[in-house]
Each structure stands twice: as C-alpha cells, then as structure tokens.
Motif scaffolding. Sequence first.
Motif, PDB file in Angstrom:
ATOM      1  N   GLY A 164     -22.663 -57.207  49.714  1.00  0.00           N
ATOM      2  CA  GLY A 164     -21.226 -57.253  49.432  1.00  0.00           C
ATOM      3  C   GLY A 164     -20.552 -55.891  49.464  1.00  0.00           C
ATOM      4  O   GLY A 164     -19.346 -55.789  49.287  1.00  0.00           O
ATOM      5  N   GLU A 165     -21.330 -54.829  49.662  1.00  0.00           N
ATOM      6  CA  GLU A 165     -20.781 -53.460  49.652  1.00  0.00           C
ATOM      7  C   GLU A 165     -20.742 -52.899  51.076  1.00  0.00           C
ATOM      8  O   GLU A 165     -20.754 -51.670  51.254  1.00  0.00           O
ATOM      9  N   GLU A 166     -20.673 -53.777  52.047  1.00  0.00           N
ATOM     10  CA  GLU A 166     -20.782 -53.348  53.443  1.00  0.00           C
ATOM     11  C   GLU A 166     -19.708 -52.324  53.826  1.00  0.00           C
ATOM     12  O   GLU A 166     -19.921 -51.493  54.709  1.00  0.00           O
ATOM     13  N   LEU A 167     -18.564 -52.365  53.180  1.00  0.00           N
ATOM     14  CA  LEU A 167     -17.480 -51.444  53.529  1.00  0.00           C
ATOM     15  C   LEU A 167     -17.615 -50.089  52.828  1.00  0.00           C
ATOM     16  O   LEU A 167     -16.841 -49.168  53.108  1.00  0.00           O
ATOM     17  N   ASN A 168     -18.537 -50.008  51.890  1.00  0.00           N
ATOM     18  CA  ASN A 168     -18.591 -48.825  51.025  1.00  0.00           C
ATOM     19  C   ASN A 168     -19.801 -47.949  51.322  1.00  0.00           C
ATOM     20  O   ASN A 168     -20.932 -48.375  51.132  1.00  0.00           O
ATOM     21  N   SER A 246     -40.644 -49.410  34.249  1.00  0.00           N
ATOM     22  CA  SER A 246     -40.518 -50.211  35.482  1.00  0.00           C
ATOM     23  C   SER A 246     -39.603 -51.425  35.318  1.00  0.00           C
ATOM     24  O   SER A 246     -39.861 -52.489  35.877  1.00  0.00           O
ATOM     25  N   ILE A 247     -38.527 -51.265  34.570  1.00  0.00           N
ATOM     26  CA  ILE A 247     -37.582 -52.378  34.390  1.00  0.00           C
ATOM     27  C   ILE A 247     -36.451 -52.266  35.424  1.00  0.00           C
ATOM     28  O   ILE A 247     -36.110 -53.240  36.079  1.00  0.00           O
ATOM     29  N   ILE A 248     -35.901 -51.068  35.552  1.00  0.00           N
ATOM     30  CA  ILE A 248     -34.939 -50.837  36.636  1.00  0.00           C
ATOM     31  C   ILE A 248     -35.739 -50.602  37.903  1.00  0.00           C
ATOM     32  O   ILE A 248     -36.555 -49.689  37.980  1.00  0.00           O
ATOM     33  N   HIS A 249     -35.520 -51.465  38.909  1.00  0.00           N
ATOM     34  CA  HIS A 249     -36.397 -51.413  40.082  1.00  0.00           C
ATOM     35  C   HIS A 249     -35.903 -50.444  41.146  1.00  0.00           C
ATOM     36  O   HIS A 249     -36.684 -50.039  42.005  1.00  0.00           O
ATOM     37  N   SER A 250     -34.681 -50.111  41.098  1.00  0.00           N
ATOM     38  CA  SER A 250     -34.072 -49.021  41.875  1.00  0.00           C
ATOM     39  C   SER A 250     -32.558 -49.119  41.767  1.00  0.00           C
ATOM     40  O   SER A 250     -32.049 -50.089  41.198  1.00  0.00           O
ATOM     41  N   MET A 251     -31.871 -48.106  42.291  1.00  0.00           N
ATOM     42  CA  MET A 251     -30.423 -48.013  42.124  1.00  0.00           C
ATOM     43  C   MET A 251     -29.756 -47.479  43.377  1.00  0.00           C
ATOM     44  O   MET A 251     -30.384 -46.829  44.201  1.00  0.00           O
ATOM     45  N   VAL A 252     -28.467 -47.770  43.450  1.00  0.00           N
ATOM     46  CA  VAL A 252     -27.645 -47.228  44.532  1.00  0.00           C
ATOM     47  C   VAL A 252     -26.426 -46.577  43.898  1.00  0.00           C
ATOM     48  O   VAL A 252     -25.838 -47.132  42.962  1.00  0.00           O
ATOM     49  N   GLN A 253     -26.039 -45.405  44.381  1.00  0.00           N
ATOM     50  CA  GLN A 253     -24.778 -44.806  43.952  1.00  0.00           C
ATOM     51  C   GLN A 253     -23.813 -44.775  45.127  1.00  0.00           C
ATOM     52  O   GLN A 253     -24.187 -44.429  46.249  1.00  0.00           O
ATOM     53  N   PHE A 254     -22.579 -45.170  44.844  1.00  0.00           N
ATOM     54  CA  PHE A 254     -21.558 -45.226  45.884  1.00  0.00           C
ATOM     55  C   PHE A 254     -20.633 -44.005  45.793  1.00  0.00           C
ATOM     56  O   PHE A 254     -20.729 -43.199  44.863  1.00  0.00           O
ATOM     57  N   GLY A 255     -19.710 -43.939  46.743  1.00  0.00           N
ATOM     58  CA  GLY A 255     -18.816 -42.793  46.847  1.00  0.00           C
ATOM     59  C   GLY A 255     -17.903 -42.602  45.652  1.00  0.00           C
ATOM     60  O   GLY A 255     -17.395 -41.508  45.417  1.00  0.00           O
ATOM     61  N   ASP A 256     -17.660 -43.673  44.899  1.00  0.00           N
ATOM     62  CA  ASP A 256     -16.785 -43.544  43.726  1.00  0.00           C
ATOM     63  C   ASP A 256     -17.571 -43.125  42.484  1.00  0.00           C
ATOM     64  O   ASP A 256     -17.011 -43.091  41.385  1.00  0.00           O
ATOM     65  N   GLY A 257     -18.849 -42.843  42.644  1.00  0.00           N
ATOM     66  CA  GLY A 257     -19.666 -42.407  41.516  1.00  0.00           C
ATOM     67  C   GLY A 257     -20.352 -43.553  40.800  1.00  0.00           C
ATOM     68  O   GLY A 257     -21.281 -43.333  40.024  1.00  0.00           O
ATOM     69  N   ALA A 258     -19.901 -44.786  41.022  1.00  0.00           N
ATOM     70  CA  ALA A 258     -20.505 -45.935  40.340  1.00  0.00           C
ATOM     71  C   ALA A 258     -21.918 -46.167  40.850  1.00  0.00           C
ATOM     72  O   ALA A 258     -22.194 -46.001  42.036  1.00  0.00           O
TER      73      ALA A 258
END
Lengths: 385, 385
Positions: A164-168, A246-258
């Motif tokens: 759903g973040e294809e534009l970001n 090992s609870i958070i399996h990985s993360m993504v940070q976007f351009g807005d810092g979120a």
Amino acid sequence: MEIQKKHIAILGSTGSIGKQTLEIIAAFPEYFVVEVLTANKNADLLIEQALKYKPGSVVIAGKEHYPKIEKALWSRGIKVFAGKDSLEQILESDTIDIVLNALVGFSGFLPTCSAIKNGKAVALANKESLVVGGALIKEMQRTHKSRIIPVDSEHSAILQCLIGEELNPVKKVILTASGGPFRNYTQGSLKTVTPEQALQHPKWNMGKKITIDSATMMNKGFEVIEAKWLFDLQADQIEVIIHPQSIIHSMVQFGDGALKAQLGLPDMKTAIQYALFFPLRMKSESREFHFAEHAELTFEPPDLKIFRNLALAYEAMNEGGNIPCAMNAANEIAVEAFLNKKIGFLEISGIIEKCIKKINKTAHPTLDDYISTNQEARKLAWSYL
Amino acid sequence: MEIQKKHIAILGSTGSIGKQTLEIIAAFPEYFVVEVLTANKNADLLIEQALKYKPGSVVIAGKEHYPKIEKALWSRGIKVFAGKDSLEQILESDTIDIVLNALVGFSGFLPTCSAIKNGKAVALANKESLVVGGALIKEMQRTHKSRIIPVDSEHSAILQCLIGEELNPVKKVILTASGGPFRNYTQGSLKTVTPEQALQHPKWNMGKKITIDSATMMNKGFEVIEAKWLFDLQADQIEVIIHPQSIIHSMVQFGDGALKAQLGLPDMKTAIQYALFFPLRMKSESREFHFAEHAELTFEPPDLKIFRNLALAYEAMNEGGNIPCAMNAANEIAVEAFLNKKIGFLEISGIIEKCIKKINKTAHPTLDDYISTNQEARKLAWSYL
C-alpha cells in the motif's frame, strides 16, 4: 475475492521450512495442488510426504536413494527423479504456478533461476539465491515477469510494511537480528565455543546451516544483500539492529520519518503462509501473541568487530560482481568445517575474508561465471582449512 | 503522481494542532490554498496568521473580538465572521476541499457534521466529534461520500498499518497510551494531585483540555470510541496498552496473527502531515528517530480501577445512543472544574459516572438530540459539582 488453486513445487520439502509449508497446505487443502516435492537425502520422509500429499513427481538429489523411493511410489503413479539436474528440469513444467524454494546454500541458486526463467512465482526461503546472483536474478525477473515473494521472516515483515506504500519512497529498512546464542560473548570466549553451543538458537528453530549462520551473523549479512535485491535498496538504506526478543521482525522507514514494523511471535509459519497467499492473510492456528508475555522489547547495535561476517557481507555487497557468491561459497565450506570441528568459530570469518580477497573478480557475471566462482571459492576455502 | 492543490479550512488554527498545521503548509506552500482560519478567542494570533497565510475568510468564535479583527484585515480583502454559527455556514463554501478540524470538545461536533454534509474531506483532530455522534457521522459520510482522515497519532498509526490490507479483516487494534503523568500513582496519591501536575505530560506537548484528558485516560477512552467508528470495530477488537515511551503509536493485528505497528518519535506533525497528503508521504524535517536513544520499549496493562474513565468509555460505547455524548459533556465540565480547582482529580470520574447513569437515554439520536443531550449533561454535571 476468490482464491485460485495454486499448483506448487516445494524444493526441500523434508527440511524445516518444507515441513512447515506442508503443514500449512494440510490446513488449506482446498487451495493447493502439490505438484512436486524434493529432498536432498531424506528418502523416508520424502516417501511419507509423497504418500500423503500425492504430488505428480518427486525428486531426490542423492541418486543412491532412487531405487528405494521408486519402489515405494511407482504403484501410486508418482514419478520419481534423481539428481540435481532433474530439479531444474522439472521446474519447466507448465503445471507449476509457484515454487517454494527451501533449499540450503548455493544449491538453491540454479533452481531459483530455472523457476524464474519459466515464469513461476517463487516463494523464496533460499536467501543464498539472491546473495549469490541477485543482479542476474533481477534481470531474469524483468525479462520473464516472474515474482519473488520472500519467506524469510525479516523480508516478509518488510514486504508487509511496504504493502500500500507503492507511491512512497523508502528511506531505509531496519533488519532486526536476535543476536544469536553468542550475543554477549567476547572475542575471547567465542574462541572455544562448540558446534553444539552454536546450534542452540535462542529464538528460532531452524536447520543446522542457518543456525550456525545466525550464530556468526552471516545469516544477517545474507539478509542485508537479499534486502538490497528484493527491495531495490542501496547499502546505506539497510540497517541491522539487535533485538534479542525477536518480536519485531523488521521495519521500514519512509521519507516522512514514520516507521512501520511487523511483529509477532517468532514463528516461520506466519511468514510462509503470507508468502503462499500473498497479498491475502488467512486465519492461522499459531499461538497468539500477548504483550503481557513480552513486556519489554530491547534494541542494541550489532558489534561488527566481534561478528565480522556481518561487516564482510556489507563489503562483499559493495564490491558486487561475483564477490558475494564467493563469500557464500567460502561460508558453506567454513561452516561445514566448524560443524565437523575442523576449525574454531572465529576462524569462519577469516576463511571467508581470505577467499573474497583472493578470488578472481568479475564485475558482471553470467550464470556460468557464478557456477565457476562457486567452485573456485570452495576450493580456495578448502585450501585455507 | 501529480499532487492537486488543496483548498483548506483550518478550524482552531491558533491551537497546538492548528499552529503545527500551518507550519506544514508553510513548508509546502505549493500544495495549499488556505481558505479559512478560525479561532476561539485568540484574536492577535488569528490576525497574525491571516496576514501571513492570506485566507479568503477568518472566523472568530468570540464575537467581542470581531471589531479588532475586522479593523486589522478589512484592507487586505479578508472577510471576517464572528460567532459559532458562522463556522458551520462557512464550511458550505464550494472553494473548500478539506477541513482540518482541530477544535476542542463538543464545539467540534457540529462543524464536522457540516463539513461532511457538504462533501468535504475532514482531517479530524477533534476526536470528540466521533465520541459524541459517531453513528450519525458515519451515516452522513455514507450519504455524502465524504472522507474522514484521522489526525490523532494513534488512529493515524492504525490507518498507516491498514493501507494495502483492504482484503484482510482486522482481528483487533491495539491503541498505545503513554499512561500520562500519573501512570504509577496509587488511588491515594491521586487524590491530591494539582492541575499543574496534571498539565505536565511526559511525552506529548498538547493543549490543556487534552492534557488533562490524557492524565485521567479519558483521552484514551475517547480514542477507543473514535477507533470503533473510524475502522468499524467492535468493543472486543479494541485493546489499550500502556507504552510509556510513546514510540509505537498504535498497532493492528490481522487474522493470521501478524501485527503491524507504526512508530517514531512522539511528534504530532508527522500525523498531521500524513492526514494532509494521505496516502502520500512527503519529506519531513522532524527530528530523526534512532533506536540508540530508545533502546527499550515497554508495555503494561492499564489499571482500569485507578483510571476509571477508560472503563467508563468502554461502558458508554457499549451502551451507545446518546451516552457517549453525555460522557463527553460531563467530562468537559468536570475537567474545567478540576482546572479551576473546584474538584479533585478523582472526582472527575465520579461526575461522569453519575451523569451517564442519570441522563435520559436515546438509542438513535438525531443531530438535535445530541445537542440537547450535550446541554442536559452539562447541567447535570454542574449540579454534581
């Protein structure tokens, strides 16, 4: 949304990921036709699985097991093939839609290439495929419009965060690492650790090779390279953080810092199931996650001086060409030698480092170049044992 | 993707959220036309903002400030209106695309209704709108096809986790709460806390009303009800968990057991900006999040015996009809009384409880019913002071 029946080939069905994949298929029999099961040498389990899941064909890599399997399955109308070449050939079959590749090490690379060249979707548990030849596989993917869906829990998490973040645009991804059984060990204490200790992974129940790779953090290094190719990232966009729970399996940070994270109990089944039904989520009988049982999540930077393999993986990725392939080959030999108590734990990194320094470099390897780099690097590694 | 210029009305532009919204607009002037700014009574700041952002109109709720504002702005061609009715009327203007509603309390409800009836998108920071009349607002939304985009960081987090998951049912959402300044207080020690102490929120810098609501956890109760309406959830699908670091802003769990979380520094600007550009993420100059500074995230269950308001919110939500509206009204009076040192901290819940027990019940309130419930409950609350 109606779910189309998937015709699946499971490469490495007798291993940890393969067995869990079949358990998921058993829970959702209406959505799958098992076309192919393959094993390396576990003939008995392959026979048992074939009798239960009734694939059109099975492949056993070790030819010596062929007669036993053929005898057990011929009367059921299940074709039996032997040898590694059969593995690649069978993926040309038109009846296969999706290939779950749970092979271990370099042996998974050529089957991934074959599946992609034949337009199959690939649920990829064999991270070495992209480590060895990510550039080539991506090129094949573009030509043949095949899809790779990661099965690794870290990359599955990233995929789930990207939906759903294809534009970001992605600023960076943060791969979490449990830190393995030796997280707080010093260089000194790592000298004498045994294979038995290394095989005691605190969080994930996996095969031998990947458990050792987790202990050395080579596994995380592979995942860094895998992330580069799967999500089209640069080295400075891929961060590794130690997260022992090992609870958070990985993360993504976007351009807005979120940041977005995917979390849950460490359970490969969720990631396998997600890959099989992507982008749908099916109900799961997995044990429920409760914060009451996980009241504290902690994070710390990895120690690249002690866990040299992770630093080597970044180096190999930055060098590119055939260097990651050489690193993988050297690692396979070194891990085997460690498991056989021929070398100590800390020597694994040394062998890898020497190999990637020494190997003949090729900037834009062909498929054949990867095959010969693999052989050459294995020989080199042997010579350093 | 080309971004269309948004013609925006900011209700409550002189408050904390309003000011931050204008800072974002100042950072992206090419994407906004400020049509309307409104304030309750801060005439000086409204004038200053109007001179800078050149809206077509401004509205001041307190009519006594009209002459001063009119005098300052008439020569700039900025229309000046006064009184709460003007607020609703001005939202009928065809030139407005999106209304950011940052009003406080019940006063935000009718403007939200007006914006929705006029087909505007609503960036909703006034959670009381949905607390008061969620059922009615949802009905209006369906009729007028208007969109509500949450500005609350918790609901923004949930929206961010739901993007791309349209095919996948939600098992539950987990709203995180900092726990406020009195997280570890006992009933005894809460008896004597002062407004000054309650206004010291450990993590979020917000207006007075919402800061007290955070200290009593009424705010989290409101958010539970807001989540119900925004994401079409049942009471048992909405969980609250105390997370003192306020890094994970909220979470969603899906049918396969996987959770997704949105995280980052506690910074309202990220959520406001997300609402303004949804579903696009624009670059942000906010301070960067680093795990090195947030090495430990903890979680604990809320104490519903001590923070009675949260339990009352669930009760009011389950009763439905005009009860949450009455709860909100009673809370407004009680908070004001606490700020004016007429009642103690723990008496806030008692007044709310008495009001929602005593109020005349209406199962399917009309807009007028909500207005009269609000008045009736305020009177009741006054009578209990």
